[in-house]
Write a protein that holds these residues in place. Structure first.
Motif, PDB file in Angstrom:
ATOM      1  N   GLN A   1       9.828  49.397 -19.540  1.00  0.00           N
ATOM      2  CA  GLN A   1      11.095  50.067 -19.347  1.00  0.00           C
ATOM      3  C   GLN A   1      11.388  50.988 -20.526  1.00  0.00           C
ATOM      4  OE1 GLN A   1      14.295  47.493 -17.836  1.00  0.00           O
ATOM      5  NE2 GLN A   1      12.788  45.929 -17.281  1.00  0.00           N
TER       6      GLN A   1
ATOM      7  N   PHE B   1      14.625  52.998 -22.529  1.00  0.00           N
ATOM      8  CA  PHE B   1      16.067  52.946 -22.746  1.00  0.00           C
ATOM      9  C   PHE B   1      16.492  54.062 -23.697  1.00  0.00           C
ATOM     10  CE2 PHE B   1      16.774  48.689 -20.979  1.00  0.00           C
ATOM     11  CZ  PHE B   1      15.511  48.126 -21.081  1.00  0.00           C
TER      12      PHE B   1
ATOM     13  N   GLN C   1      25.555  52.215 -27.209  1.00  0.00           N
ATOM     14  CA  GLN C   1      25.348  51.817 -25.817  1.00  0.00           C
ATOM     15  C   GLN C   1      23.894  52.063 -25.400  1.00  0.00           C
ATOM     16  OE1 GLN C   1      27.681  50.460 -23.335  1.00  0.00           O
ATOM     17  NE2 GLN C   1      25.656  50.063 -22.477  1.00  0.00           N
ATOM     18  N   LEU C   2      23.271  51.056 -24.838  1.00  0.00           N
ATOM     19  CA  LEU C   2      21.892  51.162 -24.355  1.00  0.00           C
ATOM     20  C   LEU C   2      21.901  51.380 -22.850  1.00  0.00           C
ATOM     21  CD1 LEU C   2      20.279  48.415 -26.485  1.00  0.00           C
ATOM     22  CD2 LEU C   2      19.091  50.523 -25.966  1.00  0.00           C
TER      23      LEU C   2
ATOM     24  N   ASN D   1      19.560  52.006 -19.431  1.00  0.00           N
ATOM     25  CA  ASN D   1      18.227  51.892 -18.857  1.00  0.00           C
ATOM     26  C   ASN D   1      17.865  53.203 -18.166  1.00  0.00           C
ATOM     27  OD1 ASN D   1      16.031  51.202 -16.982  1.00  0.00           O
ATOM     28  ND2 ASN D   1      16.429  49.105 -17.658  1.00  0.00           N
TER      29      ASN D   1
ATOM     30  N   PHE E   1      14.049  53.733 -26.772  1.00  0.00           N
ATOM     31  CA  PHE E   1      13.249  52.520 -26.898  1.00  0.00           C
ATOM     32  C   PHE E   1      12.354  52.352 -25.668  1.00  0.00           C
ATOM     33  CE2 PHE E   1      14.903  50.551 -30.644  1.00  0.00           C
ATOM     34  CZ  PHE E   1      16.230  50.923 -30.729  1.00  0.00           C
TER      35      PHE E   1
ATOM     36  N   LEU F   1      10.429  40.903 -22.392  1.00  0.00           N
ATOM     37  CA  LEU F   1      10.248  42.248 -22.913  1.00  0.00           C
ATOM     38  C   LEU F   1      10.190  42.248 -24.440  1.00  0.00           C
ATOM     39  CD1 LEU F   1      12.706  44.311 -20.695  1.00  0.00           C
ATOM     40  CD2 LEU F   1      10.224  44.511 -20.726  1.00  0.00           C
TER      41      LEU F   1
ATOM     42  N   PHE G   1      10.376  44.964 -27.532  1.00  0.00           N
ATOM     43  CA  PHE G   1      10.824  46.326 -27.776  1.00  0.00           C
ATOM     44  C   PHE G   1      10.031  46.967 -28.908  1.00  0.00           C
ATOM     45  CE2 PHE G   1      14.740  47.185 -25.377  1.00  0.00           C
ATOM     46  CZ  PHE G   1      14.910  45.959 -24.758  1.00  0.00           C
ATOM     47  N   GLY G   2       9.770  48.269 -28.758  1.00  0.00           N
ATOM     48  CA  GLY G   2       9.261  49.044 -29.868  1.00  0.00           C
ATOM     49  C   GLY G   2      10.371  49.318 -30.868  1.00  0.00           C
ATOM     50  N   LYS G   3      10.030  49.978 -31.962  1.00  0.00           N
ATOM     51  CA  LYS G   3      11.016  50.239 -33.010  1.00  0.00           C
ATOM     52  C   LYS G   3      11.896  51.436 -32.707  1.00  0.00           C
ATOM     53  CE  LYS G   3       8.377  48.059 -36.693  1.00  0.00           C
ATOM     54  NZ  LYS G   3       7.748  48.215 -38.040  1.00  0.00           N
TER      55      LYS G   3
ATOM     56  N   TYR H   1      20.554  39.657 -27.464  1.00  0.00           N
ATOM     57  CA  TYR H   1      19.684  40.365 -28.395  1.00  0.00           C
ATOM     58  C   TYR H   1      20.475  40.649 -29.668  1.00  0.00           C
ATOM     59  CZ  TYR H   1      16.208  41.537 -24.796  1.00  0.00           C
ATOM     60  OH  TYR H   1      15.235  41.485 -23.824  1.00  0.00           O
TER      61      TYR H   1
ATOM     62  N   GLN I   1      20.330  43.485 -32.984  1.00  0.00           N
ATOM     63  CA  GLN I   1      19.738  44.692 -33.542  1.00  0.00           C
ATOM     64  C   GLN I   1      20.246  44.837 -34.972  1.00  0.00           C
ATOM     65  OE1 GLN I   1      20.920  48.412 -31.689  1.00  0.00           O
ATOM     66  NE2 GLN I   1      18.941  49.335 -32.161  1.00  0.00           N
TER      67      GLN I   1
ATOM     68  N   ARG J   1      16.915  49.165 -36.884  1.00  0.00           N
ATOM     69  CA  ARG J   1      15.713  48.474 -36.411  1.00  0.00           C
ATOM     70  C   ARG J   1      15.758  48.243 -34.909  1.00  0.00           C
ATOM     71  NH1 ARG J   1      14.479  43.546 -40.412  1.00  0.00           N
ATOM     72  NH2 ARG J   1      12.534  43.632 -39.254  1.00  0.00           N
ATOM     73  N   GLY J   2      14.684  47.690 -34.381  1.00  0.00           N
ATOM     74  CA  GLY J   2      14.601  47.435 -32.944  1.00  0.00           C
ATOM     75  C   GLY J   2      15.376  46.206 -32.524  1.00  0.00           C
ATOM     76  N   LEU J   3      15.203  45.829 -31.281  1.00  0.00           N
ATOM     77  CA  LEU J   3      15.946  44.719 -30.702  1.00  0.00           C
ATOM     78  C   LEU J   3      15.121  43.432 -30.738  1.00  0.00           C
ATOM     79  CD1 LEU J   3      17.111  47.410 -29.287  1.00  0.00           C
ATOM     80  CD2 LEU J   3      18.136  45.780 -27.720  1.00  0.00           C
TER      81      LEU J   3
ATOM     82  N   PHE K   1      24.193  43.983 -34.844  1.00  0.00           N
ATOM     83  CA  PHE K   1      24.750  44.454 -33.567  1.00  0.00           C
ATOM     84  C   PHE K   1      24.196  43.530 -32.487  1.00  0.00           C
ATOM     85  CE2 PHE K   1      27.010  47.262 -31.065  1.00  0.00           C
ATOM     86  CZ  PHE K   1      26.261  47.919 -30.107  1.00  0.00           C
TER      87      PHE K   1
ATOM     88  N   LEU L   1      23.896  42.260 -28.618  1.00  0.00           N
ATOM     89  CA  LEU L   1      23.941  42.824 -27.274  1.00  0.00           C
ATOM     90  C   LEU L   1      23.637  41.744 -26.244  1.00  0.00           C
ATOM     91  CD1 LEU L   1      21.959  45.821 -28.480  1.00  0.00           C
ATOM     92  CD2 LEU L   1      23.965  46.211 -27.052  1.00  0.00           C
TER      93      LEU L   1
ATOM     94  N   LEU M   1      16.489  45.786 -16.920  1.00  0.00           N
ATOM     95  CA  LEU M   1      17.373  45.117 -17.873  1.00  0.00           C
ATOM     96  C   LEU M   1      18.570  46.017 -18.145  1.00  0.00           C
ATOM     97  CD1 LEU M   1      17.507  42.612 -19.811  1.00  0.00           C
ATOM     98  CD2 LEU M   1      16.429  44.077 -21.530  1.00  0.00           C
TER      99      LEU M   1
ATOM    100  N   PHE N   1      22.309  46.408 -20.286  1.00  0.00           N
ATOM    101  CA  PHE N   1      22.973  45.918 -21.490  1.00  0.00           C
ATOM    102  C   PHE N   1      24.484  46.083 -21.431  1.00  0.00           C
ATOM    103  CE2 PHE N   1      19.717  44.824 -24.538  1.00  0.00           C
ATOM    104  CZ  PHE N   1      18.582  45.473 -24.064  1.00  0.00           C
TER     105      PHE N   1
END
Lengths: 110, 116
Positions: free
Chosen positions: A33, A35, A42-43, A45, A86, A98, A100-102, B36, B38, B42-44, B88, B90, B105, B107
């Motif tokens: 996925q 994002f 706010q994330l 999709n 992401f 899942l 996640f990448g950075k 999650y 954050q 950085r990432g989640l 943060f 989520l 997914l 959020f």
């Protein structure tokens, strides 16, 4: 577990330009996925795309599962496209989650 | 349509104080629910997930706990906050529960927690 790497880490574009964001993953996946996180956190999709190609307006994504990468294309970029993108992937294990990448930080300048 | 509510949006708490963050999902039943975190820049990181009422799985051992008292309610708690708990947070959900994970997914809007 699966490793997810995104490139480039940062990207600066002039409004109207096109861009390609890359996501490499280390194992076979059944879930991938993309994002977008806006500057307020706010994330959203963008795509669920474990394989194949999808398009949504100016955005499109392609996942080549056999070669373990996915690409997100942004055409005619706008300042509202700024934020962090992401990629997240899950391997084919029964209860995999899942990873996640950075993220890729995109700044679109007017 | 389905929506996810998460509150509060921001929270400043002293070290050693308790924490309770709440998340609710509307418009669906039997969702998989996730917490999650954050860290800045950085990432989640997945903290907890739940496939049903009372069913909680922890991904990372730490100072936090989660509970799911109702089908569409997920709560993140701590008895005593540490400085390292800042971040943060989520809440997220996928449309189908019962252990299926191959779904989109979605959020919530997140809670910015500062522990001072």
């Amino acid at each position: 577990g699966i490793q997810v790497e995104q490139s480039p880490p940062d990207l600066i574009l002039q409004e109207g330009a096109n861009s390609t964001l890359r996501c490499n993953f280390s194992d076979s996946v059944n879930n991938l996925q993309w994002f977008h996180q806006n500057p307020w956190g706010q994330l959203i999709n963008l795509f669920y795309i474990p394989s194949g190609t999808k398009q949504n307006g100016r955005l499109s994504a392609t996942t080549v599962a056999t070669e373990r990468y996915s690409l997100l294309y942004i055409s005619s970029s706008q300042t509202t496209d700024s934020g962090v993108y992401f990629c997240a992937a899950a391997d084919t294990g029964a209860n995999s989650k899942l990873t996640f990448g950075k993220g890729i930080t995109l700044s679109v300048r007017p | 349509s389905q929506t996810i509510h998460q509150w509060p949006a921001t929270l400043v708490q002293p070290v050693g104080s308790p924490l309770s963050l709440e998340c609710t999902v509307e418009g669906t039943s039997n969702p998989n629910l996730y917490w999650y975190r954050q860290a800045a820049g950085r990432g989640l990181q997945l903290l907890f997930y739940s496939v049903g009422i009372g069913q909680i799985s922890s991904e990372v051992p730490q100072n936090l706990s989660a509970s799911r008292p109702q089908d569409r309610q997920f709560i993140l708690s701590s008895k005593k906050l540490l400085l390292s708990d800042s971040g943060f947070y989520l809440c997220a959900w996928t449309q189908y529960g019962r252990g299926r994970t191959n779904e989109k997914l979605f959020f919530g809007s997140g809670t910015q927690l500062s522990v001072l």
